[in-house]
Design a protein around this motif. Structure first.
Motif, PDB file in Angstrom:
ATOM      1  N   PHE A   1       3.627 -13.963  35.651  1.00  0.00           N
ATOM      2  CA  PHE A   1       3.547 -15.351  36.104  1.00  0.00           C
ATOM      3  C   PHE A   1       2.449 -15.553  37.145  1.00  0.00           C
ATOM      4  O   PHE A   1       1.814 -16.600  37.179  1.00  0.00           O
ATOM      5  CB  PHE A   1       4.897 -15.809  36.671  1.00  0.00           C
TER       6      PHE A   1
ATOM      7  N   TYR B   1       1.351 -22.799  36.884  1.00  0.00           N
ATOM      8  CA  TYR B   1       2.817 -22.772  36.958  1.00  0.00           C
ATOM      9  C   TYR B   1       3.305 -23.857  37.918  1.00  0.00           C
ATOM     10  O   TYR B   1       4.175 -24.665  37.600  1.00  0.00           O
ATOM     11  CB  TYR B   1       3.299 -21.392  37.423  1.00  0.00           C
TER      12      TYR B   1
ATOM     13  N   TYR C   1      14.121 -29.224  39.033  1.00  0.00           N
ATOM     14  CA  TYR C   1      15.522 -29.217  38.599  1.00  0.00           C
ATOM     15  C   TYR C   1      16.213 -30.515  39.036  1.00  0.00           C
ATOM     16  O   TYR C   1      15.829 -31.109  40.050  1.00  0.00           O
ATOM     17  CB  TYR C   1      16.222 -27.973  39.159  1.00  0.00           C
TER      18      TYR C   1
ATOM     19  N   GLY D   1      14.239 -14.626  42.533  1.00  0.00           N
ATOM     20  CA  GLY D   1      13.114 -14.997  41.672  1.00  0.00           C
ATOM     21  C   GLY D   1      12.645 -16.410  41.940  1.00  0.00           C
ATOM     22  O   GLY D   1      12.550 -17.225  41.023  1.00  0.00           O
ATOM     23  N   ALA D   2      12.316 -16.693  43.194  1.00  0.00           N
ATOM     24  CA  ALA D   2      12.040 -18.078  43.614  1.00  0.00           C
ATOM     25  C   ALA D   2      10.738 -18.623  43.037  1.00  0.00           C
ATOM     26  O   ALA D   2      10.533 -19.838  43.019  1.00  0.00           O
ATOM     27  CB  ALA D   2      12.025 -18.156  45.135  1.00  0.00           C
ATOM     28  N   GLY D   3       9.828 -17.748  42.575  1.00  0.00           N
ATOM     29  CA  GLY D   3       8.578 -18.226  41.997  1.00  0.00           C
ATOM     30  C   GLY D   3       7.773 -19.004  43.017  1.00  0.00           C
ATOM     31  O   GLY D   3       7.617 -18.581  44.171  1.00  0.00           O
TER      32      GLY D   3
ATOM     33  N   LYS E   1      10.090 -24.059  42.776  1.00  0.00           N
ATOM     34  CA  LYS E   1      10.537 -25.254  42.035  1.00  0.00           C
ATOM     35  C   LYS E   1      11.976 -25.629  42.389  1.00  0.00           C
ATOM     36  O   LYS E   1      12.295 -26.803  42.511  1.00  0.00           O
ATOM     37  CB  LYS E   1      10.447 -24.999  40.525  1.00  0.00           C
TER      38      LYS E   1
ATOM     39  N   GLU F   1      11.117 -12.909  45.990  1.00  0.00           N
ATOM     40  CA  GLU F   1      10.113 -13.107  44.947  1.00  0.00           C
ATOM     41  C   GLU F   1       9.174 -11.897  44.969  1.00  0.00           C
ATOM     42  O   GLU F   1       8.476 -11.671  45.955  1.00  0.00           O
ATOM     43  CB  GLU F   1       9.334 -14.409  45.200  1.00  0.00           C
ATOM     44  N   PRO F   2       9.153 -11.085  43.882  1.00  0.00           N
ATOM     45  CA  PRO F   2       8.385  -9.843  43.912  1.00  0.00           C
ATOM     46  C   PRO F   2       6.879 -10.004  43.714  1.00  0.00           C
ATOM     47  O   PRO F   2       6.126  -9.108  44.098  1.00  0.00           O
ATOM     48  CB  PRO F   2       8.982  -9.038  42.749  1.00  0.00           C
TER      49      PRO F   2
ATOM     50  N   GLY G   1      11.685  -7.504  44.603  1.00  0.00           N
ATOM     51  CA  GLY G   1      12.637  -7.720  43.527  1.00  0.00           C
ATOM     52  C   GLY G   1      14.052  -7.556  44.060  1.00  0.00           C
ATOM     53  O   GLY G   1      14.265  -6.889  45.084  1.00  0.00           O
ATOM     54  N   PHE G   2      15.008  -8.143  43.356  1.00  0.00           N
ATOM     55  CA  PHE G   2      16.420  -8.061  43.769  1.00  0.00           C
ATOM     56  C   PHE G   2      16.877  -6.610  43.808  1.00  0.00           C
ATOM     57  O   PHE G   2      17.611  -6.192  44.704  1.00  0.00           O
ATOM     58  CB  PHE G   2      17.240  -8.857  42.758  1.00  0.00           C
ATOM     59  N   GLU G   3      16.415  -5.806  42.840  1.00  0.00           N
ATOM     60  CA  GLU G   3      16.894  -4.431  42.697  1.00  0.00           C
ATOM     61  C   GLU G   3      16.351  -3.533  43.805  1.00  0.00           C
ATOM     62  O   GLU G   3      16.899  -2.455  44.052  1.00  0.00           O
ATOM     63  CB  GLU G   3      16.485  -3.856  41.332  1.00  0.00           C
TER      64      GLU G   3
ATOM     65  N   ALA H   1      17.088 -19.586  39.440  1.00  0.00           N
ATOM     66  CA  ALA H   1      16.552 -20.597  38.530  1.00  0.00           C
ATOM     67  C   ALA H   1      15.550 -19.946  37.581  1.00  0.00           C
ATOM     68  O   ALA H   1      14.513 -19.436  38.029  1.00  0.00           O
ATOM     69  CB  ALA H   1      15.858 -21.713  39.330  1.00  0.00           C
ATOM     70  N   GLN H   2      15.883 -19.931  36.291  1.00  0.00           N
ATOM     71  CA  GLN H   2      14.907 -19.509  35.271  1.00  0.00           C
ATOM     72  C   GLN H   2      14.462 -18.055  35.463  1.00  0.00           C
ATOM     73  O   GLN H   2      13.357 -17.685  35.071  1.00  0.00           O
ATOM     74  CB  GLN H   2      13.661 -20.424  35.399  1.00  0.00           C
ATOM     75  N   ALA H   3      15.278 -17.225  36.100  1.00  0.00           N
ATOM     76  CA  ALA H   3      14.823 -15.864  36.390  1.00  0.00           C
ATOM     77  C   ALA H   3      15.869 -14.788  36.115  1.00  0.00           C
ATOM     78  O   ALA H   3      15.531 -13.608  36.124  1.00  0.00           O
ATOM     79  CB  ALA H   3      14.362 -15.767  37.849  1.00  0.00           C
TER      80      ALA H   3
ATOM     81  N   LEU I   1      15.934 -10.007  35.547  1.00  0.00           N
ATOM     82  CA  LEU I   1      16.570  -8.987  36.389  1.00  0.00           C
ATOM     83  C   LEU I   1      17.141  -7.876  35.518  1.00  0.00           C
ATOM     84  O   LEU I   1      17.455  -8.090  34.349  1.00  0.00           O
ATOM     85  CB  LEU I   1      17.687  -9.615  37.225  1.00  0.00           C
TER      86      LEU I   1
END
Ligand SMILES: C[S@@+](CC[C@H](N)C(=O)[O-])C[C@H]1O[C@@H](n2cnc3c(N)ncnc32)[C@H](O)[C@@H]1O
Length: 272
Positions: A11, A18, A25, A50-52, A55, A71-72, A96-98, A112-114, A118
């Motif tokens: 992305f 983007y 939303y 995953g806030a990108g 949005k 947000e990675p 990343g979350f992980e 949202a959209q992510a 994951l």
């Protein structure tokens, strides 16, 4: 090119397109999520995965929340930080979350959209661990559908000519075929939540948004933000986008897209 490398760059390569072309939303969704979670403003921490470029972040943060955003991709995170400059309660972590350890338990975790990006082996465990007992999880996605049947048919032919996986492009669905309510077969995160004893009160809802008009150039920018096009090499991507442009120009030079946003809500059970 490894899967891991693709995930990081997919992305961020098209970050400004983007931010300019992806939809936000529905305000009703934000209100419903916060009401479900019992979060009314600052004080109860909220986590976004995953806030990108923000949005969803901006819409939630505008309600005055204490919001931590993961947000990675540093390019996405840079635009996220820019978009949240006037929102001092937003804290951005480039991870990343992980790879992240939650410093506290959160009242609400939303994505949202992510969620599909994951790690499927770890995302529910990590979500459960990040939530306080009774804390809420909200997962949501925008779906696109094209309003004009003739344009739909001609763009489907473009997808076939370029061997694009059926159903993955934003013009793949016809708006008239999209039901007002979520159908059972569509609800994989809802089914996973319903089958997981660590979560309860599973709720699913579909929101219908306004039709968005994309002139040809804007539509090409929207397509350029989608992973199905990003995964193509530069030359095949340029060819498919040129083909789309010719078809859209032949239909008056714009694509009208309807949006349906699907929301899945659940709560961490208190006893587990
Ligand atoms: C389709 S974008 C959605 C961005 C934003 N939430 C929105 O609604 O526009 C998916 C985002 O998830 C991020 N992402 C990918 N893998 C992730 C992970 N393991 N943990 C957190 N975020 C991740 C990507 O970098 C990307 O910004």
């Amino acid at each position: 090119v490894t899967e891991q490398r693709d995930r990081r760059i997919v992305f961020g390569e098209a970050v400004e397109q983007y931010d300019a072309q992806r939809p936000g939303y529905p305000p009703d969704l934000v209100s419903d999520v916060l009401a479900y979670a019992g979060v009314r403003g600052p004080g109860r921490p909220v986590l976004e995965l995953g806030a990108g470029t923000g949005k969803a972040t901006v819409a939630f943060a505008a309600r005055g929340l204490d919001l931590t955003c993961l947000e990675p991709d540093p390019r996405m995170a840079a635009v996220l930080t820019r978009n949240c400059a006037a929102l001092p309660r937003v804290h951005v972590e480039i991870t990343g979350f992980e790879q992240w350890s939650a410093p506290r338990e959160f009242a609400l975790l939303y994505c949202a959209q992510a969620w599909h990006w994951l790690d499927p082996r770890r995302r529910w465990d990590l979500t459960r661990a990040a939530l306080e007992p009774g804390g809420a999880v909200a997962l949501f996605w925008n779906g696109n559908a094209i309003t004009d049947p003739a344009l739909h048919a001609d763009l489907a032919a473009v997808d076939r000519r370029h061997d694009l996986e059926p159903g993955r492009t934003p013009h793949a669905l016809l708006a008239a075929d999209v039901p007002d309510e979520l159908e059972r077969d569509d609800t994989w995160p809802g089914q996973e939540l319903a089958g997981d004893p660590r979560f309860t009160d599973v709720t699913e809802r579909r929101y219908r948004g306004p039709v968005r008009r994309y002139p040809t150039a804007a539509y090409l920018d929207l397509l350029a933000t989608m992973s199905i096009y990003r995964m193509l090499d530069d030359a095949p991507r340029a060819k498919v986008l040129a083909d789309v442009a010719e078809v859209v120009d032949g239909h008056g030079g714009a694509v009208d897209l309807a949006t349906a946003t699907d929301l899945f809500l659940a709560r961490r059970v208190r006893a587990v």
